[in-house]
Design an enzyme around this catalytic site. Sequence first.
Site, PDB file in Angstrom:
ATOM      1  N   HIS A 115     -52.080  21.076  20.160  1.00  0.00           N
ATOM      2  CA  HIS A 115     -52.640  21.238  21.269  1.00  0.00           C
ATOM      3  C   HIS A 115     -51.977  21.953  22.448  1.00  0.00           C
ATOM      4  CE1 HIS A 115     -54.350  18.028  19.014  1.00  0.00           C
ATOM      5  NE2 HIS A 115     -55.473  18.148  19.512  1.00  0.00           N
ATOM      6  N   GLY A 121     -52.915   8.543  22.863  1.00  0.00           N
ATOM      7  CA  GLY A 121     -53.512   9.312  22.061  1.00  0.00           C
ATOM      8  C   GLY A 121     -54.781   8.943  21.851  1.00  0.00           C
ATOM      9  N   GLU A 135     -62.581  -6.910  28.350  1.00  0.00           N
ATOM     10  CA  GLU A 135     -61.695  -7.341  27.235  1.00  0.00           C
ATOM     11  C   GLU A 135     -60.812  -6.178  26.896  1.00  0.00           C
ATOM     12  OE1 GLU A 135     -65.189  -7.463  27.195  1.00  0.00           O
ATOM     13  OE2 GLU A 135     -65.644  -9.490  27.129  1.00  0.00           O
ATOM     14  N   HIS A 139     -62.598 -20.490  20.454  1.00  0.00           N
ATOM     15  CA  HIS A 139     -63.990 -20.260  19.857  1.00  0.00           C
ATOM     16  C   HIS A 139     -63.893 -19.777  18.658  1.00  0.00           C
ATOM     17  CE1 HIS A 139     -64.467 -21.908  24.266  1.00  0.00           C
ATOM     18  NE2 HIS A 139     -65.667 -21.972  23.835  1.00  0.00           N
ATOM     19  N   HIS A 177     -71.618 -14.541  18.478  1.00  0.00           N
ATOM     20  CA  HIS A 177     -70.536 -15.117  19.114  1.00  0.00           C
ATOM     21  C   HIS A 177     -69.644 -15.848  18.221  1.00  0.00           C
ATOM     22  CE1 HIS A 177     -72.566 -14.037  22.915  1.00  0.00           C
ATOM     23  NE2 HIS A 177     -71.759 -14.601  23.670  1.00  0.00           N
TER      24      HIS A 177
END
Lengths: 661, 661
Positions: free
Chosen positions: A27, A116, A403, A453, A465
Amino acid sequence: MTAEPRLLANAIRALAMDAVQAANSGHPGMPMGMADAATILWTEYLKHDPADPNWPDRDRFVLSAGHGSMLIYALLHLTGYARPTIDDIRNFRKVGSPCAGHPENFMLDGVEVTTGPLGQGVAMAVGLAVAERHLNASFGDELVDHHIWVIAGDGCLMEGVNHEAAGLAGHLKLGRLNVIWDDNRITIDGATDLSTSEDIEARYAAYGWHVVRRDGHDVASIRTAYDEALADPRPSLIACRTIIGKGAPNKQGTSATHGAALGTEEVAAARVELGWDAPAFEIPAGIADAWRDAGKRAQGDHAAWQARLAKASDGAEFSRRMRGELPSGDAVADGLAALCAEPKKMATRKASEAVLNVLAADIPELVGGSADLTGSNNTKAKSQAPLTATDYAGRYIYYGIREFGMAAAMNGMALHGGVIPYGGTFLVFADYARPAIRLSALQGAHAIYVMTHDSIGLGEDGPTHQPIEHLQSLRAMPHLDVYRPCDLTETAECWQLALARKNRPALLALTRQDLPAQRTGGENLSARGAYRLRAAQAERKVILLATGSEVEIAVEIAARLEADGIGADVVSMPSTELFDEQDSGYREDILPDVSNRQILRVSIEAGTTFGWERYTGLHGLKFGIDRFGASGPAADLFEKFGLTADAITPQILAKLKEYEA
Amino acid sequence: MTAEPRLLANAIRALAMDAVQAANSGHPGMPMGMADAATILWTEYLKHDPADPNWPDRDRFVLSAGHGSMLIYALLHLTGYARPTIDDIRNFRKVGSPCAGHPENFMLDGVEVTTGPLGQGVAMAVGLAVAERHLNASFGDELVDHHIWVIAGDGCLMEGVNHEAAGLAGHLKLGRLNVIWDDNRITIDGATDLSTSEDIEARYAAYGWHVVRRDGHDVASIRTAYDEALADPRPSLIACRTIIGKGAPNKQGTSATHGAALGTEEVAAARVELGWDAPAFEIPAGIADAWRDAGKRAQGDHAAWQARLAKASDGAEFSRRMRGELPSGDAVADGLAALCAEPKKMATRKASEAVLNVLAADIPELVGGSADLTGSNNTKAKSQAPLTATDYAGRYIYYGIREFGMAAAMNGMALHGGVIPYGGTFLVFADYARPAIRLSALQGAHAIYVMTHDSIGLGEDGPTHQPIEHLQSLRAMPHLDVYRPCDLTETAECWQLALARKNRPALLALTRQDLPAQRTGGENLSARGAYRLRAAQAERKVILLATGSEVEIAVEIAARLEADGIGADVVSMPSTELFDEQDSGYREDILPDVSNRQILRVSIEAGTTFGWERYTGLHGLKFGIDRFGASGPAADLFEKFGLTADAITPQILAKLKEYEA
């Protein structure tokens, strides 16, 4: 320095276009477009010492637009880092060259983070900036006083994680973070207006950032932007309007320069356009010297810093943390032994909290957090105060519902050094963070994921979930240790392993529901990955392999089989990776040759059975869940999905009869 | 309607708090806080007919904040949908009740999309809105003229995918999309200011959205906001300032109402506060009737629409597309047969492009796109024009650098019906889209992922761009068909299967590099998942299992083994899922009992070997890559990682000797 910035920048342009041309892959557009802004940054602003790339108080530079890797290779080479050599650059994108297609932190000093995968460089830079302020709050300006500089492209800003990262940085007022945006208005598919109409500056302002705009080829103006960014207490976005591939007279400003070699003709034309007479891979002496001199700018600062470190009362502690070494002494081991001495029935997420209370008290570099599930992930230790814009000394981060941004920030913190980050969410949402977990593994970042969980045991929240494929899909990832402890003792053991194995990330999968104690401390048996928790009493006919919450079921099944005179080992397997690392003698002892049809291998895990053939062989039995879950109380779900001693024992008995036949 | 909105809204509040209390699990805060805004929407604005939940021209309602599922269950029940019944609601969050913890589209009519994983509801709504405008452009206002309404919480707006979705919606000027933001300033961890300081309205304005703000409990004011949103040509964000858990006198406005039952005392106190005398799960007749009447508002519209459909010249075509049936006739089959008749050496991504040129010409509902890798993914068919804000009739979407947003939008498009979306990125970036791919699978959404550059064959871009664990981690996901074709013919076959298996998503993994033709059309052998491509000539001693680009290597190895008098089958395995679905006779024919040690099973795939024991058994050989990749030309990498006939053949010969010994 005698050479003017334009000439210095052309050295970058020449190296970039020549290396990409030699590789016929890469690039050139970004390095050529950002050469001016990068030259000013690296020759006048960036605090670093090529002679000691690991100087702890150096500025961190992140090339978030990692595809433009020739930019950083050129900068490292020109400012005098030992590597890359000019031969390394000649071998750009060849097997064995540290000048890989994208910058890899494990291949070159001076590459702080691997980039990247778009968007993650900026997000890791947020973590670098958190670590800087946090350590500053602990050790003061004398030892920690540096900046984080980022070059980002349109792709980095368009990715979703950019929203999470920029929002968190604005909230935490990370003024040490300066993001230079290569506003070239070109993406791979063409002009940015094919896919976006966003006012990026307004968006960043909405996050509480300081925003300035400049012509990215006007060096005087760029300097004032950097000065403003340094002066402003907020994180800064420096929008640089650039021409992609600048210097390539026929292709600049177009997507043709983005991801392909310019071609020999255009490279020759660019030499004329730039007035660059030197042959490929040669830098005229005056320009090379000026770059080399610029690389020495901070030598005095560095020496002064070393002197301060030598005098500082907390210098040894600072250096210990930066080396990633855990505190010496037995406090943690003793505390965990005391914690585990009594059998306690508890969820492993609660066990993890109890362990963290011990760890956090004695390991000050532990910085925890959660993506808005603090009370569910049980990630906050009693001794941890929140890390906020007004108190960077805090050791707990409310990451918000971010997250991916959390995981990327954790990577940045881990790679900065001086802190060991951990962060929580539900295991099912490991998917949201997965691109960053992969970069943890690739980079060898010591980040610890606390994923609770971890099965249908989550219960009523239902299939969206409930993890099914997650444990196995994470175990399939190279260089990531996945732990699924079965009780408090194993939880403590797994945490100790996660901390001790310091050049790789760890992921703990923990239950919502209570589990009985299987052991009360002792030797760290989890370190073997799998071990015989209960040995067969009668002649061994069955080996029950289980992890986490299913160990309890395996123990119950074994008891029933033994009552029928059938010997059954129970093997607890908190980590398949660690088990696979054991020598063949140990593995053979736990799992004797599968071709011995006298012993039935049975796996039990409340997730997909995919891949369990590695341990059961094709003639064993695998109990798990090969569909999505359902909404209901946990006990009802274990029954629905046949993961009970009542459901499994008869199937084992039937299989044994088949074996005998 | 006679009852005033406040009373209607209290019916929602009562059902929500009572159902959560009965389950002792769930989220009462959101339904109680948004009851007023939702009541106005569902009784005065939403165009739907509970008697025919699948009316194609209905408005789509998306509860993006899916944890507040009792809101939509209450709305569906009160407006007269057949399900949920009041008993269903009594059994909220119990196994078997359609009132699952989060709304599941496969459990209840009227639940358009499955929500719960935060952020994805809004992002799927973008896809619903794209489908609406696209079909409107094709079929006109007479048949397609509806709106997309969303209720979203702070979490939905904080997730990264929100940035991608809102940016795309603004760019495409999706004015039919109206997002009602439950601005309650509370998350699980506490007040939103723990983790965010963002000016959300300014951010949305930066994307080109229309933004209004209201008191979420002032029904008159809410009406004017909805009216403004309908009138404005841009997508609208309606910020509703609400009190979470409104009606619970001691807990409202706090995170205590977010994710737990209020407790019997507080439920009783709320009854007093709301003036709600009715026992649990009972709705006073006047209020129930008013709700039921409101549910009938659009019956006239619906009848008029049916009449228009019956008269419309393109009514049959519209209905075909909405049923998800492919066009009848042999045009596609004939076109593909002609395409594959001659052996061609080509990359499977190019093969996919050639196939798409045939498909797109005859299947008008195919709407393609790429996350800024159009030329690399080869996703654009010749007959496709771009879908833009000024031409919604286009059938190709430049999604921008938004993998997750693209995948979520594809889910929305697929679930709207009338279009079959496909979209491309690099296979390694399946990780970025993974949470939406999981929702494709869970929802049974007919979305097709075109994932190219599917191994180290990608070459120079290096380990960040080279999938290793991806194929297996995607195969581990329930209900997702993963295809990895080995040549043009298999690519055509896999595309046909992906289109024919209409109640599930498909993912095609395609090469960057050229591959030779192994076959030239004929029966769709890929439909068996795996098949014998070359049968052993000499006595069979080896079965070589390979996928995609490694089939070529297996064929070469077989030739070398046969030259040594060793018989070797070559089994091409484009889909493990489809193979696992075959009857045992077929599977046994392809892979005879592994305990027959006379036949060595060997797998070859340029990715992790994790899980291949399912087919090789523990005594077979697995060739793959169990570490991260490297940067270099593709051929050099296959050599480096030992994936060549030269490297593999001797290992097979050595293993055969071991077998004989």
